[in-house]
Design an enzyme around this catalytic site. Structure first.
Site, PDB file in Angstrom:
ATOM      1  CG  HIS A 164      42.724  32.938  38.344  1.00  0.00           C
ATOM      2  ND1 HIS A 164      42.499  33.982  37.322  1.00  0.00           N
ATOM      3  CD2 HIS A 164      42.312  33.550  39.422  1.00  0.00           C
ATOM      4  CE1 HIS A 164      41.917  34.800  38.031  1.00  0.00           C
ATOM      5  NE2 HIS A 164      41.897  34.762  39.086  1.00  0.00           N
ATOM      6  CE  LYS A 167      39.178  33.426  42.213  1.00  0.00           C
ATOM      7  NZ  LYS A 167      39.834  34.226  42.750  1.00  0.00           N
ATOM      8  CD  GLU A 195      38.045  42.416  39.368  1.00  0.00           C
ATOM      9  OE1 GLU A 195      39.293  42.510  39.820  1.00  0.00           O
ATOM     10  OE2 GLU A 195      37.801  42.591  38.089  1.00  0.00           O
ATOM     11  CG  ASP A 213      39.599  41.087  32.101  1.00  0.00           C
ATOM     12  OD1 ASP A 213      40.379  40.418  31.748  1.00  0.00           O
ATOM     13  OD2 ASP A 213      39.309  41.432  33.085  1.00  0.00           O
ATOM     14  CG  HIS A 260      37.399  34.506  35.435  1.00  0.00           C
ATOM     15  ND1 HIS A 260      38.262  33.566  34.979  1.00  0.00           N
ATOM     16  CD2 HIS A 260      38.141  35.489  35.350  1.00  0.00           C
ATOM     17  CE1 HIS A 260      39.596  34.213  34.916  1.00  0.00           C
ATOM     18  NE2 HIS A 260      39.439  35.592  35.232  1.00  0.00           N
ATOM     19  CE  LYS A 312      39.066  45.092  35.704  1.00  0.00           C
ATOM     20  NZ  LYS A 312      39.740  44.026  36.744  1.00  0.00           N
TER      21      LYS A 312
END
Ligand code: BG6
Length: 494
Positions: A180, A184, A218, A237, A242, A343
């Site tokens: 995804h 963007k 994040e 992940d 990405h 994270k």
């Protein structure tokens, strides 16, 4: 944003995992946004499939209330919502048995001529079984497409198994592997910036660029996804997909045509040119971390281990990675690409910093102050925009004093409107049959081929991730990684 809205051809979107989190949080809201924009043709249908018993009526009610919670209802949108819900239908079917497949076939059969997209928003171990049943029930038409979500494997071997499983039923030209990040708005702007301006391309190489930084930070923790996340970690992940995709768009050569494969060929070359990192190099060049209790958004938060379900336990899964990559080709030889993601960092920020080399010689005296190198900062989120940092004379009489200031273009201020969510574009690209922003089989496998030796080295050395406090920029070793080279992490949030 100024954009043209072209109504798509009629389609049937068949979403497996229709009651899942992704469908509810991302896919249906994205299609609903396109409904609001008037882009869905009147005959488009969305068929949600899941093993859970439900009826179309209850499904519509459920989705209707979820959408109205997220999007304020106005007079105009209430009509659109009504239209959108009327497109939805629900079929209870089981990926592992024939149950429900007859009903799905009956629903699809009368529209064999229209575009048919099968979206697998399910666990990857169901990709093969679902594809087999799609094939066995003869649901594939000439205009059919398959969309698959990440995680796409957990290493090269498992990615190959998945690719083989879906490849037995669908041709590569029918397969859309979603990352995804590629949908963007600012990520695509990177292409516009590089290839629609003559300014940057002559400087886009080792001669003029000192280094590149890519940060995807994040502030959230694992948020109820611990059971998946603990089997993956930040490397699988975020980095394998990405971040490597962002790196490819920064580093690739101009594509030779507007063909989807022309772009994917160039990305593949970058992935193949990444210098392997294995053995002791992995220890030196890749830092992994795991958050401990700390602060997020002004409130105390638990550490990663305490968030694990069903109960806290030891784990060596990393929630943070910082690494130094190099691309062994003519354009980029010797230019480090520092990548970091994690994270529970101080904020949600994704950006790419291109740091140019300094001037060869200063014509100013010491009173002018230090001269910092130019930087191009591409902010993917939040506050999407581009900043070009330049040295400028401080206004006023007297001698020259220099300042480092940005030419600052905020997309919200320039274009005014809402920036569409990545899935809005990607879901309709599938309908339009445009594979440009989707990953090809060889790309996925090349990315795993680079990541695998790092994972193997961690496994062999049995080096646990370094702890960092929630709300900080990761373990101090990540700072040392870049400072060892006389550089420092730039921008981001304070
Ligand atoms: C997903 C990861 O692919 O991307 C998540 O699985 C992560 O762990 C998410 O939170 C980040 O996406 P975004 O668009 O919020 O930056």
């Amino acid at each position: 944003m100024t954009s043209r809205t072209i109504v798509t051809d009629p389609f049937d979107y068949v979403v497996f995992g229709g009651t899942g989190d992704l469908t509810r949080r991302k896919l249906l809201p994205a299609l609903y946004q396109r409904e609001l924009a008037g882009q869905l043709p009147s005959s488009a249908r969305i068929i949600a499939v899941s093993h859970r018993p439900a009826t179309t009526e209850t499904y519509r009610q459920e989705i209707g209330s979820a959408l109205t919670c997220t999007f304020p209802v106005t007079e105009q949108s209430s009509q659109a919502l009504h239209r959108f819900l009327a497109r939805l239908s629900y079929i209870a079917a089981d990926a592992l048995s024939e149950e429900g497949w007859g009903a799905l076939a009956d629903t699809l059969q009368p529209r064999a001529d229209c575009i048919r997209a099968f979206y697998l928003a399910t666990a990857p171990d169901l990709f093969g079984p679902i594809c087999n049943r799609i094939g066995a029930n003869r649901l594939i038409t000439e205009r059919s497409r398959l969309v698959v979500e990440k995680p796409f494997g957990k290493d090269l071997a498992s990615a190959r198994v998945l690719n083989d499983a879906i490849g037995r039923i669908f041709a590569e030209q029918q397969i859309y592997r979603i990352d995804h990040y590629l949908g963007k708005e600012t990520v695509q702007n990177l292409l516009a910036l590089r290839f629609a301006n003559a300014l940057f391309e002559p400087l886009w190489n080792a001669q003029h660029i000192d280094h590149v930084q890519i940060t995807v930070a994040e502030s959230l923790g694992v948020e109820g996804r611990a059971s998946y996340y603990d089997t993956a970690g930040a490397m699988r992940d975020m980095v394998q997909n990405h971040i490597l995709q962002l790196l490819c768009l920064v580093a690739m050569e101009p594509r030779s045509s507007s063909d989807a494969d022309a772009l994917r060929d160039e990305k593949l070359k970058v992935l193949k040119a990444l210098k392997p990192i294995d053995g002791s190099a992995a220890h030196m060049l890749v830092i992994r971390g795991q958050y401990r209790a700390g602060m997020a958004g002004g409130a105390p938060v638990r550490g990663y281990l305490d968030e694990l379900d069903p109960q806290p336990r030891p784990s060596s899964t990393e929630t943070f990675v910082a690494l130094k990559a190099e691309i062994a080709n003519w354009r980029w030889a010797g230019v480090p690409f520092y990548l970091r993601t994690g994270k529970r960092l101080p904020g949600r920020v994704s950006e790419i910093v291109i740091s140019f080399r300094g001037i060869p010689h200063s014509v100013f005296d010491d009173k002018a102050g230090p001269i910092s190198p130019n930087r191009l900062v591409i902010r993917l989120q939040p506050d999407e925009g581009v900043k070009l940092w330049l040295m400028i004379k401080d206004p006023g009489p007297g001698g020259i004093r220099l300042q480092h200031v940005p030419l600052d273009m905020s997309f919200a201020a320039t274009f005014g409107a809402r920036s569409p969510e990545a899935y809005e574009r990607l879901l309709l690209d599938v309908v339009r049959g445009d594979q440009t922003l989707f990953m090809r089989r060889d790309e996925i496998e090349a990315a795993w081929a680079w990541v695998d030796p790092i994972l193997a080295a961690w496994h062999e050395i049995d080096d646990p991730p370094r702890p960092y406090q929630a709300g900080t920029w990761g373990p101090s070793a990540a700072i040392a990684l870049i400072e060892r080279d006389g550089r420092t992490w730039l921008e981001g949030v304070a």
